[in-house]
Motif scaffolding. Structure first.
Motif, PDB file in Angstrom:
ATOM      1  N   SER A 221     -47.846  64.487  52.726  1.00 51.43           N
ATOM      2  CA  SER A 221     -48.205  65.493  53.706  1.00 51.43           C
ATOM      3  C   SER A 221     -48.586  64.662  54.921  1.00 51.43           C
ATOM      4  O   SER A 221     -49.557  64.027  54.705  1.00 51.43           O
ATOM      5  N   PRO A 222     -48.069  65.317  56.226  1.00 50.53           N
ATOM      6  CA  PRO A 222     -48.897  64.649  57.378  1.00 50.53           C
ATOM      7  C   PRO A 222     -50.232  64.937  57.639  1.00 50.53           C
ATOM      8  O   PRO A 222     -51.019  64.305  58.032  1.00 50.53           O
ATOM      9  N   ALA A 223     -50.486  66.342  57.377  1.00 45.78           N
ATOM     10  CA  ALA A 223     -52.010  66.867  57.263  1.00 45.78           C
ATOM     11  C   ALA A 223     -53.007  65.977  56.505  1.00 45.78           C
ATOM     12  O   ALA A 223     -54.137  65.362  56.770  1.00 45.78           O
ATOM     13  N   GLN A 224     -52.549  65.629  55.189  1.00 45.95           N
ATOM     14  CA  GLN A 224     -53.310  64.629  54.330  1.00 45.95           C
ATOM     15  C   GLN A 224     -53.282  63.503  54.853  1.00 45.95           C
ATOM     16  O   GLN A 224     -54.219  62.745  54.663  1.00 45.95           O
ATOM     17  N   TYR A 225     -52.436  62.724  55.355  1.00 49.60           N
ATOM     18  CA  TYR A 225     -52.448  61.441  55.903  1.00 49.60           C
ATOM     19  C   TYR A 225     -53.495  61.320  57.159  1.00 49.60           C
ATOM     20  O   TYR A 225     -54.218  60.428  57.198  1.00 49.60           O
ATOM     21  N   ASN A 269     -55.317  68.497  61.943  1.00 47.20           N
ATOM     22  CA  ASN A 269     -55.769  67.216  61.816  1.00 47.20           C
ATOM     23  C   ASN A 269     -55.304  66.084  62.417  1.00 47.20           C
ATOM     24  O   ASN A 269     -56.162  65.063  62.745  1.00 47.20           O
ATOM     25  N   TYR A 270     -54.099  66.277  63.358  1.00 48.16           N
ATOM     26  CA  TYR A 270     -53.560  65.193  63.946  1.00 48.16           C
ATOM     27  C   TYR A 270     -54.476  65.435  65.360  1.00 48.16           C
ATOM     28  O   TYR A 270     -54.835  64.196  65.802  1.00 48.16           O
ATOM     29  N   GLY A 271     -54.884  66.734  65.951  1.00 47.48           N
ATOM     30  CA  GLY A 271     -55.726  66.512  67.012  1.00 47.48           C
ATOM     31  C   GLY A 271     -56.974  65.833  66.691  1.00 47.48           C
ATOM     32  O   GLY A 271     -57.618  65.303  67.526  1.00 47.48           O
ATOM     33  N   MET A 272     -57.852  65.894  65.608  1.00 41.44           N
ATOM     34  CA  MET A 272     -58.897  65.195  65.232  1.00 41.44           C
ATOM     35  C   MET A 272     -58.630  63.774  65.069  1.00 41.44           C
ATOM     36  O   MET A 272     -59.629  63.191  65.454  1.00 41.44           O
ATOM     37  N   LEU A 273     -57.678  63.280  64.872  1.00 43.37           N
ATOM     38  CA  LEU A 273     -57.363  62.012  65.105  1.00 43.37           C
ATOM     39  C   LEU A 273     -57.501  61.383  66.375  1.00 43.37           C
ATOM     40  O   LEU A 273     -58.205  60.527  66.809  1.00 43.37           O
ATOM     41  N   HIS A 274     -57.211  62.353  67.526  1.00 39.45           N
ATOM     42  CA  HIS A 274     -57.445  61.919  68.954  1.00 39.45           C
ATOM     43  C   HIS A 274     -58.693  62.278  69.498  1.00 39.45           C
ATOM     44  O   HIS A 274     -59.359  61.355  70.014  1.00 39.45           O
ATOM     45  N   LEU A 275     -59.435  63.213  68.797  1.00 44.19           N
ATOM     46  CA  LEU A 275     -60.838  63.154  68.941  1.00 44.19           C
ATOM     47  C   LEU A 275     -61.554  61.928  68.596  1.00 44.19           C
ATOM     48  O   LEU A 275     -62.529  61.498  69.162  1.00 44.19           O
ATOM     49  N   GLN A 276     -61.305  61.649  67.248  1.00 41.26           N
ATOM     50  CA  GLN A 276     -61.932  60.441  66.746  1.00 41.26           C
ATOM     51  C   GLN A 276     -61.660  59.363  67.481  1.00 41.26           C
ATOM     52  O   GLN A 276     -62.488  58.403  67.840  1.00 41.26           O
ATOM     53  N   ALA A 277     -60.456  58.965  67.940  1.00 37.50           N
ATOM     54  CA  ALA A 277     -60.164  57.975  68.934  1.00 37.50           C
ATOM     55  C   ALA A 277     -61.091  58.045  70.183  1.00 37.50           C
ATOM     56  O   ALA A 277     -61.256  56.843  70.686  1.00 37.50           O
ATOM     57  N   SER A 278     -61.010  59.311  70.717  1.00 34.45           N
ATOM     58  CA  SER A 278     -61.780  59.448  71.906  1.00 34.45           C
ATOM     59  C   SER A 278     -63.291  58.681  71.986  1.00 34.45           C
ATOM     60  O   SER A 278     -63.825  58.275  72.767  1.00 34.45           O
ATOM     61  N   ILE A 279     -63.976  58.943  70.861  1.00 33.94           N
ATOM     62  CA  ILE A 279     -65.247  58.342  70.561  1.00 33.94           C
ATOM     63  C   ILE A 279     -65.120  56.717  70.348  1.00 33.94           C
ATOM     64  O   ILE A 279     -66.057  56.214  70.946  1.00 33.94           O
ATOM     65  N   VAL A 280     -64.229  56.220  69.731  1.00 39.02           N
ATOM     66  CA  VAL A 280     -64.195  54.870  69.278  1.00 39.02           C
ATOM     67  C   VAL A 280     -63.764  54.265  70.665  1.00 39.02           C
ATOM     68  O   VAL A 280     -64.603  53.202  71.015  1.00 39.02           O
ATOM     69  N   VAL A 281     -63.055  54.628  71.679  1.00 39.99           N
ATOM     70  CA  VAL A 281     -62.780  53.986  72.932  1.00 39.99           C
ATOM     71  C   VAL A 281     -63.904  54.256  73.772  1.00 39.99           C
ATOM     72  O   VAL A 281     -64.216  53.205  74.491  1.00 39.99           O
ATOM     73  N   ALA A 282     -64.619  55.312  73.635  1.00 40.02           N
ATOM     74  CA  ALA A 282     -65.749  55.483  74.669  1.00 40.02           C
ATOM     75  C   ALA A 282     -66.811  54.382  74.192  1.00 40.02           C
ATOM     76  O   ALA A 282     -67.404  53.833  74.953  1.00 40.02           O
ATOM     77  N   THR A 283     -67.025  54.304  72.862  1.00 35.77           N
ATOM     78  CA  THR A 283     -68.099  53.290  72.437  1.00 35.77           C
ATOM     79  C   THR A 283     -67.763  51.906  72.645  1.00 35.77           C
ATOM     80  O   THR A 283     -68.468  51.122  73.118  1.00 35.77           O
ATOM     81  N   MET A 284     -66.270  51.696  72.922  1.00 36.00           N
ATOM     82  CA  MET A 284     -65.765  50.376  73.348  1.00 36.00           C
ATOM     83  C   MET A 284     -65.854  50.167  74.898  1.00 36.00           C
ATOM     84  O   MET A 284     -65.362  49.309  75.357  1.00 36.00           O
ATOM     85  N   LEU A 302     -51.809  75.863  68.740  1.00 43.42           N
ATOM     86  CA  LEU A 302     -52.322  76.305  67.611  1.00 43.42           C
ATOM     87  C   LEU A 302     -51.687  77.839  67.524  1.00 43.42           C
ATOM     88  O   LEU A 302     -51.413  78.229  66.349  1.00 43.42           O
ATOM     89  N   ALA A 303     -51.965  78.449  68.566  1.00 44.70           N
ATOM     90  CA  ALA A 303     -51.591  80.063  68.566  1.00 44.70           C
ATOM     91  C   ALA A 303     -50.201  80.358  68.043  1.00 44.70           C
ATOM     92  O   ALA A 303     -49.650  81.390  67.467  1.00 44.70           O
ATOM     93  N   SER A 304     -49.219  79.332  68.512  1.00 44.45           N
ATOM     94  CA  SER A 304     -47.639  79.467  68.291  1.00 44.45           C
ATOM     95  C   SER A 304     -47.387  78.429  67.014  1.00 44.45           C
ATOM     96  O   SER A 304     -46.161  78.471  66.933  1.00 44.45           O
ATOM     97  N   ALA A 305     -48.248  77.929  66.389  1.00 46.37           N
ATOM     98  CA  ALA A 305     -47.994  77.034  65.408  1.00 46.37           C
ATOM     99  C   ALA A 305     -47.247  77.686  64.150  1.00 46.37           C
ATOM    100  O   ALA A 305     -47.595  78.855  63.747  1.00 46.37           O
ATOM    101  N   MET A 306     -46.514  76.973  63.466  1.00 46.86           N
ATOM    102  CA  MET A 306     -45.962  77.387  61.899  1.00 46.86           C
ATOM    103  C   MET A 306     -46.831  77.601  61.120  1.00 46.86           C
ATOM    104  O   MET A 306     -47.944  76.880  60.973  1.00 46.86           O
ATOM    105  N   PRO A 307     -46.534  78.340  59.966  1.00 52.99           N
ATOM    106  CA  PRO A 307     -47.611  78.668  58.873  1.00 52.99           C
ATOM    107  C   PRO A 307     -47.711  77.316  58.036  1.00 52.99           C
ATOM    108  O   PRO A 307     -46.774  76.255  58.117  1.00 52.99           O
ATOM    109  N   ASN A 308     -48.939  77.440  57.358  1.00 50.49           N
ATOM    110  CA  ASN A 308     -49.205  75.858  56.527  1.00 50.49           C
ATOM    111  C   ASN A 308     -48.493  75.778  55.310  1.00 50.49           C
ATOM    112  O   ASN A 308     -48.005  76.715  54.802  1.00 50.49           O
ATOM    113  N   THR A 309     -48.071  74.453  55.201  1.00 49.62           N
ATOM    114  CA  THR A 309     -47.383  74.526  53.985  1.00 49.62           C
ATOM    115  C   THR A 309     -48.264  73.461  52.982  1.00 49.62           C
ATOM    116  O   THR A 309     -48.065  73.287  51.831  1.00 49.62           O
ATOM    117  N   SER A 310     -49.345  73.116  53.691  1.00 48.32           N
ATOM    118  CA  SER A 310     -50.626  72.387  52.758  1.00 48.32           C
ATOM    119  C   SER A 310     -51.796  73.154  52.882  1.00 48.32           C
ATOM    120  O   SER A 310     -52.043  73.857  53.841  1.00 48.32           O
TER     121      SER A 310
END
Length: 430
Positions: A221-225, A269-284, A302-310
């Motif tokens: 599952s990409p979302a779980q990864y 969940n993919y978008g949250m990875l980039h938000l997390q990365a933004s804080i890490v690099v800002a701290t660096m 998000l508005a046009s995304a496919m329904p969830n499978t997970s």
């Protein structure tokens, strides 16, 4: 400096250091306020090194170290906190932790279940439990309720839910080995990891995050990864020297799953990875804008995304949350003007939960404090506390700022709302 090497404390510092060590002991007995600089001093003295040596290790002036230690300046940046911890050979928790947090009545229900959570994680649910497990659909609904409590930072209500939920999820995995069971286990384990990290149990949170990764491996599952990597990145952000690993973890998984991100939950969940990365690099000390831009683009999908499978979701993600993380990244870069300029462009009512709304006001409070606007900072912190009291009252940056204001603000402020807030968060004795 006395002959014999740089690690000998200069004679002229000893009288002041003895007084400060006495103040630290007084704080432990409940007679003084507490701040990070006290711990820095105590650990430095135990290490037998001078302010100059510590300053050189951190890359600051000796005067800056002195101001941190005597309470004239708050440690108001994650980067400085990480650098101090690394230079002293300790964790951030050693500098910020207050053991009485776990005795706080408002969150006692959460802390009391941690030993049982540890057992369930260690045994992967193979524990003595005579209850009939809930059906998977019921367990999924309960996990959604637990997510809401966690996002609203209501740890007192959340705590008692976690052990039976995690135990039941493991039971379904053992009994059926179905993709649905593994998906639910990954979602429950992610919630457990997030709650444990937020309350300071980082090692156990890491174990729970590994279980999310195990579920992701089982069902692909990409979302779980992404959820597992986000959780691990958050934990590593609190460890000195781990920033490169935090960035590599989040961006490594982001690159791995990018081509397969299509559903609402995957985008969140993919978008949250980039938000997390933004804080890490800002701290660096690196520009976070590329990650913030990518996150905003994902929020627009998000508005046009496919329904969830997970069942793996992160409903906090969206354009409003991206704007909030932009404020947080600016604060990490010590740009209070940018924070205060961004704040009016985001309504707290547009943020998805009480935890995010509290963070919005905390960032404003930190920015005002950096500009020595104590009254405006206090008002923002009070609004943050109102939104998520259990969370805000134990946040190290809030404690540090409130303690600093208590030492430096005008008396009419310290004897009013500021003094009461200082008592509620444990900066000064009630």
């Amino acid at each position: 400096m006395a002959a014999g090497g740089a690690d000998l404390v200069p004679q002229r510092d000893r009288a002041r250091n003895m007084w400060l060590v006495s103040a630290i002991e007084g704080a432990r007995m409940g007679g003084e306020d507490r701040y990070i600089g006290q711990q820095v001093l105590a650990i430095r003295m135990r290490r037998g090194i001078t302010q100059r040596v510590l300053a050189d290790r951190v890359g600051l002036s000796r005067g800056a170290i002195a101001k941190y230690e005597n309470g004239e300046r708050p440690v108001d940046s994650r980067r400085t906190l990480l650098d101090l911890a690394a230079a002293l050979g300790v964790t951030i928790g050693d500098l910020t932790g207050h053991e009485q947090d776990r005795m706080d009545r408002s969150t006692a229900g959460f802390h009391s279940v941690v030993p049982d959570l540890e057992t369930v994680l260690w045994t992967r649910g193979n524990v003595t439990d005579t209850r009939l497990p809930r059906m998977l659909d019921e367990l999924t609904a309960d996990s959604c309720q637990a997510t809401k409590l966690r996002n609203d930072c209501d740890y007192a209500a959340l705590g008692p839910m976690l052990v039976p939920m995690l135990t039941d999820a493991y039971r379904h995995v053992r009994d059926t080995d179905s993709e649905q069971a593994w998906d639910v286990l990954g979602t429950v384990a992610y919630g457990v990891a997030s709650a444990l990290r937020a309350r300071g149990y980082h090692s156990l949170a890491w174990t729970a995050a590994q279980e999310v990764g195990r579920a992701a491996d089982r069902i692909g599952s990409p979302a779980q990864y992404a959820a597992a990597a986000f959780s691990q990145g958050q934990i590593m952000l609190s460890r000195p020297g781990a920033l490169p690993a935090a960035l590599a973890t989040t961006m490594g998984v982001a690159s791995k799953i990018a081509a397969d991100v299509r559903t609402v939950g995957e985008i969140e969940n993919y978008g949250m990875l980039h938000l997390q990365a933004s804080i890490v690099v800002a701290t660096m000390g690196v520009d976070p804008e590329p990650h913030l831009t990518e996150a905003a683009e994902q929020a627009g999908r998000l508005a046009s995304a496919m329904p969830n499978t997970s069942v793996a979701r992160n409903e906090s993600f969206g354009l409003a949350n991206v704007a909030l993380w932009r404020m947080s990244a600016a604060m990490e870069r010590r740009e209070p003007g940018e924070v205060l300029g961004l704040a009016p462009t985001l309504s707290p009512d547009d943020l998805p939960n009480e935890g995010r709304r509290a963070q919005y006001f905390v960032e404003i409070g930190k920015a005002h404090a950096m500009r020595k606007n104590h009254r405006e900072s206090l008002y923002a912190l009070l609004r943050a506390e109102h939104a998520a009291p259990q969370h805000v009252r134990t946040m190290p940056p809030v404690r540090e700022l409130v303690g600093h204001m208590m030492r430096t603000a005008k008396r009419d402020l310290t004897t009013g709302d500021l003094g009461k807030l200082a008592q509620r968060i444990g900066v000064v004795p009630a």
